[in-house]
Every structure is written in C-alpha cells, then in structure tokens.
Design a protein around this motif. Structure first.
Motif, PDB file in Angstrom:
ATOM      1  N   GLU A  67      63.865  64.954  60.851  1.00 40.33           N
ATOM      2  CA  GLU A  67      63.511  64.359  62.143  1.00 40.33           C
ATOM      3  C   GLU A  67      64.634  64.527  63.149  1.00 40.33           C
ATOM      4  OE1 GLU A  67      62.541  60.440  60.867  1.00 40.33           O
ATOM      5  OE2 GLU A  67      60.420  60.909  60.484  1.00 40.33           O
ATOM      6  N   THR A  68      65.883  64.410  62.698  1.00 43.19           N
ATOM      7  CA  THR A  68      67.031  64.631  63.581  1.00 43.19           C
ATOM      8  C   THR A  68      67.036  66.055  64.125  1.00 43.19           C
ATOM      9  OG1 THR A  68      68.356  62.995  62.388  1.00 43.19           O
ATOM     10  CG2 THR A  68      69.543  64.611  63.703  1.00 43.19           C
ATOM     11  N   LEU A  69      66.593  66.992  63.309  1.00 48.50           N
ATOM     12  CA  LEU A  69      66.557  68.398  63.703  1.00 48.50           C
ATOM     13  C   LEU A  69      65.312  68.745  64.524  1.00 48.50           C
ATOM     14  CD1 LEU A  69      67.738  69.798  60.277  1.00 48.50           C
ATOM     15  CD2 LEU A  69      68.990  70.045  62.435  1.00 48.50           C
ATOM     16  N   GLY A  70      64.437  67.768  64.731  1.00 50.55           N
ATOM     17  CA  GLY A  70      63.237  68.000  65.518  1.00 50.55           C
ATOM     18  C   GLY A  70      62.073  68.570  64.732  1.00 50.55           C
ATOM     19  N   TYR A  71      62.144  68.509  63.407  1.00 47.55           N
ATOM     20  CA  TYR A  71      61.064  69.028  62.563  1.00 47.55           C
ATOM     21  C   TYR A  71      60.005  67.934  62.419  1.00 47.55           C
ATOM     22  CZ  TYR A  71      58.799  71.336  58.570  1.00 47.55           C
ATOM     23  OH  TYR A  71      57.900  71.953  57.728  1.00 47.55           O
ATOM     24  N   GLY A  72      58.818  68.197  62.927  1.00 43.33           N
ATOM     25  CA  GLY A  72      57.786  67.167  62.943  1.00 43.33           C
ATOM     26  C   GLY A  72      56.633  67.389  61.992  1.00 43.33           C
ATOM     27  N   GLN A  73      56.822  68.231  60.985  1.00 51.66           N
ATOM     28  CA  GLN A  73      55.706  68.571  60.096  1.00 51.66           C
ATOM     29  C   GLN A  73      55.776  67.889  58.736  1.00 51.66           C
ATOM     30  OE1 GLN A  73      54.266  72.815  60.439  1.00 51.66           O
ATOM     31  NE2 GLN A  73      56.304  73.110  61.309  1.00 51.66           N
ATOM     32  N   ALA A  74      56.668  66.904  58.590  1.00 50.41           N
ATOM     33  CA  ALA A  74      56.801  66.212  57.314  1.00 50.41           C
ATOM     34  C   ALA A  74      56.644  64.716  57.506  1.00 50.41           C
ATOM     35  CB  ALA A  74      58.153  66.519  56.684  1.00 50.41           C
ATOM     36  N   ARG A  75      56.118  64.058  56.491  1.00 53.62           N
ATOM     37  CA  ARG A  75      56.024  62.600  56.518  1.00 53.62           C
ATOM     38  C   ARG A  75      56.154  62.043  55.110  1.00 53.62           C
ATOM     39  NH1 ARG A  75      51.126  60.177  55.132  1.00 53.62           N
ATOM     40  NH2 ARG A  75      49.347  61.583  54.859  1.00 53.62           N
TER      41      ARG A  75
END
Length: 429
Positions: free
Chosen positions: A147-155
C-alpha cells in the motif's frame, strides 16, 4: 548432440503442437548470441530481433527444457525480499525502481501473451495463505508495504474469506493478490520461441555450448559448430555449465541449483476440482520451504513443494508430495497421481535476482529464486536494452550485492542443507 527430451511432466504431455528447431551445423556469425532457450533467453532474443538485430539462440536440449518448462507456473508480485530490505542494500531510489520494474515484468508478460496469441492458460488471481499467527503478521506487513508503494491489487483475507477461496482448514488467513496469477510454463516458452522465430531470431536445439571464447567478438564452441557474435547473453541459469572461467567465478559461484518437484493428479472433474479451489486461483503458503498449487485446465491438481539440494532426486517423491497434498486436501488422499517431475531452479544467498557482466559485451541474468516466471521476461528486455546501448535499467539490478555461496564448490551444498534444516524447523514451530 542428441537433445534430451522434456521432463515427463503434465506440461510436456499437454504441450501445444510444435515442430523441433534445427541443430547447429557449421559456423555462424551474428550480432548477438544467446545461450539458453528458456524464458530469459527467448525474451532477450525476441526483444533484440524486434529491434532488428541478427540473433542466434543455442539451446543444449529443447526449448523450455530447464526450469522454464517445469516450474510451478505462478506469476508472483514483488521479490523474495521486501522493498525495505532491498533499500538497505541499494538505497530507497533504486529499490523503488526495482519494484516498478517488477510490476512492469507482469505487464510485459501479459502483453506478450496477447500480442503473439500465446495459448498458455494465463489467468490472474493468487492467494498467499497463512498457517499460523506469525504468518498473519508477515502478510499484514507485506500488505502495508504494498500500500505504501501504491499497489492497490491486494487485500487481506480473514480465516473465513480465505477458506471460501481455498477449501483448506489449515489456513487461518491470507492475502488475495489480483495482480499475480498462473500459466502453463512450457506452452509460454514455446510461444515465446515461435514469436522470436517470426521476428527473425535463429534458434538451434541440441547445440550445447562447451566453451566460450571472449574478446571483441566472442565465440561459442559447440560439438558441431561455432557461433561468433558482437555480444553474448548467458541465459542458462541453474543449468549454466563451466564454459568460461570468469562466468564460473562471477555467475555460477553465486547461485545454487536447487531441485524442486511437482505432481499432477488424475483429472478430478469440474465440480470436484472447484470444491477444492473455488476461486480457481494459484495458491501458495508462506513457509520458507513453501507448498504451492493450482488447478490445470483439465482439472487436475498440480501440487509442488518438495525440494532437494543435490543432483539426485529423493526417493518416492511422488508419495511424499501426495501425503503433503492430502494433508491440505483430505479428499485427494485416494486420488491417482499421473505425473511426477522435477528440475533445478537457481537461488542466490539473498534470494534476489543476479544480473551482471563477465565482460563488457557478455551479459548474464540468473538466480530468480522462485520469482522467475515474470522476472525472466524483464531480464531479457533489459539485456536487449543494454546491448542496444541503454544499460541504465540493467545496471540498477546489477547493483544488488551478491556474494558467492560459502564453502566453495565442495562445501556450499552441506552448508545450505544445514541452513535449510533450520528454516524447516522454524516452519514447523
């Protein structure tokens, strides 16, 4: 030299129809010589041929014969180390560049499959599963960094959510990554080879390089011919033989070939298979010595997880993997095992890829440490860029520090076995 057949795997049994490539006879001259026709070498050849270079690829056996045609077929986000750890080695700016290039590697793979119409069962969706509380903390830390790196495809997945995607009662949590996925690795390799051939690359099978002579125009010597080129790319990874003293010192000493193994069950049928993995995603746990699996297109369970640190395949590996699989899925206790196969992957001490040069015009990429399905394609692209005179991105990878395995050729394997025994014990605790 008569090329060896592919490993007796489900991949080989379900490979797309393909004609063999010719063997090398006599001498050739080209712009770039690529040694090894796996993902790395074929990607490099394709990128270079598209740029107009005259490219020759020499493969000792068959296209995709090594790890590229035998692996778990899982496309994984990131590296085997956190971006924070990598930043400690190369600085935050380069660590961010490495993360961005890793993301590029997945987009590049998808683009190649679409553009060249490669039939390789590419699907997206991946579950990293936690088996204990320590794993949950690790996954939450991984997600926070993404999330810090801006990756929004994981939860994050709680216990109920992960078990709705994977019917395994041992899982207590997980991470769902829609940006990772799976494919049929041998068919992907065959598709890359055909794309490279159509772009103008010349691929030869059964052309084992026995000696590499360096210089302004390096020459590779085989049993039946020689190839002289302006540039050389070494892309044999765990199967790189001692063909050049400097390659042996800088490349082979910094990777360890590790045997990994897989089984394929009998076809389970659509209903039974999807009861096991309702999400039809690739799955792996996060043990250091991990287990990984997925469903094939004909609805077999493809299950991997065995490892070995010598050239010898451990006895009864099919039964060992079957027992492990049945622990996760008791319904498969009596399932017939139709295929069992293995092969070597290359790991580095720090579990990150090792890119470099053994001379100004001789490049190598190796040691993907379990993350090679996507990263290999990027490695080929970066080496093609370097050959064309733009090496900045390749050099970011080459700045990752790599040390030779301790103990030299005789003692490094026992040392690794001792280290891995500790990690196995840690997995069990």
């Amino acid at each position: 030299m008569q090329p060896a057949a592919h490993a007796p795997s489900w991949y080989a049994a379900s490979a797309n129809p393909h004609a063999p490539f010719p063997s090398l006879e006599g001498d050739r001259r080209c712009d770039v010589l690529v040694v090894g026709a796996g993902f790395t070498g074929l990607s490099a050849a394709l990128h270079l041929a598209e740029r107009g270079y005259d490219v020759t690829v020499l493969e000792a056996n068959r296209v995709g014969w090594g790890a590229s045609g035998r692996n778990g077929g899982q496309i994984v986000t990131g590296f085997n180390r956190t971006v924070g750890e990598i930043a400690g080695w190369v600085g935050r700016e380069d660590a961010r560049k490495l993360w961005d290039m890793n993301e590029e590697s997945k987009a590049l793979l998808a683009d190649r499959v679409a553009r060249h119409n490669i039939d390789c069962d590419l699907r997206w969706g991946y579950v990293l599963a936690a088996m204990k509380r320590r794993h949950i903390l690790d996954l939450r830390g991984m997600l926070a960094e993404m999330e810090t790196l801006g990756y929004g495809q994981a939860r994050y997945l709680n216990r109920g959510e992960v078990q709705r995607l994977v019917a395994c009662e041992e899982y207590v949590g997980g991470l769902l990554d829609s940006g990772s996925g799976q494919l049929h690795p041998l068919n992907y390799a065959l598709g890359l080879a055909e794309a490279a051939r159509q772009a103008g690359a010349h691929i030869f099978e059964g052309a084992k390089v026995t000696r590499l002579e360096d210089g302004a125009t390096p020459t590779a010597v085989t049993e039946r011919g020689r190839v002289t080129a302006d540039h050389v790319i070494l892309a044999a990874n765990a199967y790189l033989d001692p063909i050049h003293p400097e390659a042996d010192r800088l490349a082979r000493s910094r990777i360890m070939p590790v045997g990994t193994y897989m089984i394929a069950t009998e076809p389970l049928g659509e209903e039974r298979a999807l009861k096991l993995i309702p999400g039809d995603m690739a799955v792996a746990d996060i043990n250091f010595v991990l287990n990984y699996y997925r469903l094939s297109r004909d609805r077999r369970m493809l299950f991997g997880g065995g490892v070995a640190y010598s050239a010898m395949t451990p006895p009864a590996m099919d039964r060992r993997l079957h027992r492990t699989m049945a622990r996760f899925f008791p319904d498969l206790k009596d399932a017939r095992i139709d295929y069992c196969w293995g092969g070597n992957v290359a790991i580095t001490i720090n579990r990150t890829p090792h890119f470099g040069r053994i001379a100004p015009n001789i490049y190598f990429a190796q040691g993907y440490s379990g993350h090679g399905v996507a990263l290999t394609g990027l490695a080929g692209k970066l080496m093609a860029e370097a050959v064309a005179g733009t090496a900045e991105r390749f050099d970011v990878f080459s700045r990752i520090p790599h040390q030779p395995f301790p103990g030299g050729r005789l003692l490094r394997m026992p040392a690794l076995v001792l280290a891995m025994s500790w990690y196995r014990l840690r997995d069990m605790l």
